[in-house]
Design a protein around this motif. Structure first.
Motif, mmCIF file in Angstrom:
data_model
loop_
_atom_site.group_PDB
_atom_site.id
_atom_site.type_symbol
_atom_site.label_atom_id
_atom_site.label_comp_id
_atom_site.label_asym_id
_atom_site.label_seq_id
_atom_site.Cartn_x
_atom_site.Cartn_y
_atom_site.Cartn_z
ATOM 1 N N ARG A 45 0.814 -1.066 0.029
ATOM 2 C CA ARG A 45 -0.073 0.023 0.014
ATOM 3 C C ARG A 45 0.813 1.396 0.025
ATOM 4 N NH1 ARG A 45 -1.030 -1.750 5.623
ATOM 5 N NH2 ARG A 45 -0.161 -0.205 6.906
ATOM 6 N N GLY A 46 1.901 1.218 0.339
ATOM 7 C CA GLY A 46 2.887 2.453 0.446
ATOM 8 C C GLY A 46 2.753 3.400 1.511
ATOM 9 N N PRO A 47 3.490 4.509 1.431
ATOM 10 C CA PRO A 47 3.147 5.485 2.443
ATOM 11 C C PRO A 47 2.291 6.425 2.873
ATOM 12 C CG PRO A 47 4.839 6.339 0.892
ATOM 13 C CD PRO A 47 4.248 4.979 0.560
ATOM 14 N N LEU A 48 1.465 6.485 1.759
ATOM 15 C CA LEU A 48 0.435 7.479 1.531
ATOM 16 C C LEU A 48 -1.032 6.921 2.269
ATOM 17 C CD1 LEU A 48 2.594 8.758 -0.296
ATOM 18 C CD2 LEU A 48 0.711 9.836 -1.391
ATOM 19 N N ARG A 49 -1.726 7.742 2.820
ATOM 20 C CA ARG A 49 -2.997 7.142 3.361
ATOM 21 C C ARG A 49 -4.281 7.374 2.452
ATOM 22 N NH1 ARG A 49 -5.522 10.371 6.187
ATOM 23 N NH2 ARG A 49 -4.094 12.185 5.928
ATOM 24 N N ALA A 50 -5.126 6.340 2.522
ATOM 25 C CA ALA A 50 -6.498 6.610 1.447
ATOM 26 C C ALA A 50 -7.431 7.510 2.366
ATOM 27 C CB ALA A 50 -6.973 5.400 1.219
ATOM 28 N N ILE A 51 -7.900 8.581 1.266
ATOM 29 C CA ILE A 51 -8.947 9.235 2.008
ATOM 30 C C ILE A 51 -10.393 9.240 1.257
ATOM 31 C CG2 ILE A 51 -7.338 11.142 2.851
ATOM 32 C CD1 ILE A 51 -7.978 12.740 0.171
ATOM 33 N N SER A 52 -11.422 9.496 1.894
ATOM 34 C CA SER A 52 -12.553 9.505 1.525
ATOM 35 C C SER A 52 -12.839 10.493 0.448
ATOM 36 C CB SER A 52 -13.632 9.426 2.381
ATOM 37 O OG SER A 52 -13.766 8.222 3.156
ATOM 38 N N THR A 53 -13.845 10.470 -0.545
ATOM 39 C CA THR A 53 -14.108 11.386 -1.448
ATOM 40 C C THR A 53 -15.533 11.918 -1.374
ATOM 41 O OG1 THR A 53 -14.678 10.075 -3.304
ATOM 42 C CG2 THR A 53 -12.227 10.492 -3.184
ATOM 43 N N ALA A 54 -15.891 12.731 -2.259
ATOM 44 C CA ALA A 54 -17.436 13.300 -2.049
ATOM 45 C C ALA A 54 -18.332 11.987 -2.541
ATOM 46 C CB ALA A 54 -17.594 14.451 -2.859
ATOM 47 N N VAL A 55 -17.893 10.919 -3.050
ATOM 48 C CA VAL A 55 -18.835 9.809 -3.530
ATOM 49 C C VAL A 55 -18.504 8.696 -2.660
ATOM 50 C CG1 VAL A 55 -19.162 8.505 -5.434
ATOM 51 C CG2 VAL A 55 -18.692 10.863 -6.062
ATOM 52 N N PRO A 56 -19.295 8.222 -1.973
ATOM 53 C CA PRO A 56 -19.159 7.053 -1.039
ATOM 54 C C PRO A 56 -18.680 5.868 -1.995
ATOM 55 C CG PRO A 56 -21.261 8.076 -0.649
ATOM 56 C CD PRO A 56 -20.850 8.844 -1.923
ATOM 57 N N GLY A 57 -17.664 5.467 -1.362
ATOM 58 C CA GLY A 57 -17.087 4.127 -1.791
ATOM 59 C C GLY A 57 -15.747 4.450 -2.886
ATOM 60 N N ILE A 58 -15.517 5.776 -3.007
ATOM 61 C CA ILE A 58 -14.556 6.004 -3.846
ATOM 62 C C ILE A 58 -13.401 6.810 -2.962
ATOM 63 C CG2 ILE A 58 -13.627 7.510 -5.683
ATOM 64 C CD1 ILE A 58 -16.354 7.214 -7.177
ATOM 65 N N ALA A 59 -12.367 6.113 -3.095
ATOM 66 C CA ALA A 59 -11.141 6.700 -2.010
ATOM 67 C C ALA A 59 -10.013 7.063 -3.187
ATOM 68 C CB ALA A 59 -10.616 5.602 -1.078
#
Length: 372
Positions: A45-59
């Protein structure tokens, strides 16, 4: 005369349609951009975090919060792929022409075909490249950004950081010809919205060029690869110094700000529906990091964004496996993405392969699912 009539017909049919291709030169990692895998092992996955977007389920990756807020108007492309050699030159040929060099014949770029078929509009060139054509890619062969077999008459106009067209781009003078005001002279609010970076300046220039009548704008975010920090995140020293941390610290935030501002600018000026913006690179990165902690070339799958031009926002095209290593649903060959750009301009994608390009214009070119 018949050929000229076909070109004039093509101009009328194309209307105000335009394409902006934002090239993430070097090949952006899908995991650190628009297809993060937060549940994968850390080495994947690497060093960067995943974040939520304005569309549920899309990061998205944490480097792209502003684009995340606009996800409802974006198409997220997660299954881009090609089967050619995993080098920059072949990927760039496919991204910009839809074809590869065959038997020494150089395929013309989308912009060159638009120049040939549609011609200038509002006294502006049909195809502009910002800030220069790609170089220092490693192998040194054709990158798909020229007129190829069509001839130098249809080569792109290159506009530099100051908004001037290079005399090498077909002008009659030894001096550069101003096409745009300088970004540095714009109001502070504009410069702040786009970001006072090369990415911000070029995306602002792209919006102004389309507004002025240019049909195809190619934005090379990193036009020189060798020895520069680019999306080519090998982390392998002087020749390829880019790292995944650069995605978080510089490249990602700068592109995020600039492309989000471009999105808003096109909306505010009424150009959004007639301008297709595509943002991606020539390939992706290997999910399995190399000994330096970087990622090497990967053509099996990568990511990008598209918006405007009649696209349906809030959708995800394609799906990769748990490691973003292979495609599990709806492959999107890069040639199909180029065909979508052709269709946006109302040019039949057959023009990519036609011997007589002027004859391949179609009034009723079907709209593909991607931009439906």
């Amino acid at each position: 005369m018949a050929e000229r009539a076909a070109v004039l017909q093509a101009q009328q049919r194309s209307g105000r349609r335009s394409v902006i291709l934002v090239v993430m030169n070097g090949g952006p990692s899908q995991l650190e951009t628009f297809d993060p895998k937060p549940n994968a092992p850390s080495e994947i996955r690497g060093p960067l975090r995943a974040i939520s977007t304005a569309v549920p389920g899309i990061a998205f990756s944490e480097a792209f919060p502003r684009l995340g807020l606009r996800a409802g108007r974006l198409a997220v492309l997660r299954s881009l792929c090609h089967q050619a050699a995993p080098i920059h030159e072949t990927g760039l040929q496919l991204l910009q022409t839809g074809r590869l060099v065959r038997q020494g014949e150089l395929p013309p770029s989308l912009g060159a075909v638009a120049t040939r078929m549609l011609g200038p509009r509002d006294d502006m060139p049909a195809h502009v490249v910002l800030p220069e054509r790609v170089s220092e890619t490693g192998v040194g062969s054709y990158c798909g950004d020229g007129a190829g077999t069509l001839g130098d008459e249809f080569a792109p106009v290159v506009v530099d950081a100051g908004g001037a067209a290079s005399p090498a781009a077909g002008t009659d003078s030894d001096d550069a010809v101003p096409l745009l005001p300088e970004f540095a002279t714009q109001p502070l609010a504009v410069r702040d919205e786009y970001g006072e970076t090369d990415f911000g300046r070029m995306c602002w220039q792209a919006a102004r060029l389309v507004e002025s009548g240019v049909r195809v704008v190619t934005v090379n975010t990193c036009p020189r690869l060798d020895g520069h920090v680019t999306w080519d995140a090998h982390a392998s020293g002087p020749t390829s110094p880019g790292t995944l941390y650069d995605y978080r610290n510089t490249l990602g935030p700068q592109l995020d700000r600039a492309v989000a501002a471009l999105h808003d600018d096109l909306s505010a000026t009424g150009l959004f529906d007639d301008t297709l913006v595509v943002c991606t690179g020539e390939f992706g990165r290997n999910p399995r990091r190399n000994e330096n902690g970087g990622r090497d070339h990967w053509t099996d799958c990568w990511s990008g964004l598209a918006f405007g031009g009649g696209i349906r926002g809030g959708q995800v095209i394609g799906q990769t496996d748990d490691y973003a290593e292979s495609i599990v649903d709806r492959p999107l060959p890069i040639e199909d993405l180029v065909a979508t750009m052709y269709r946006t301009l109302r040019i039949d994608p057959a023009a990519m392969n036609a011997d007589e390009i002027a004859e391949s214009v179609s009034r009723d070119v079907p709209v593909p699912e991607l931009i439906g």
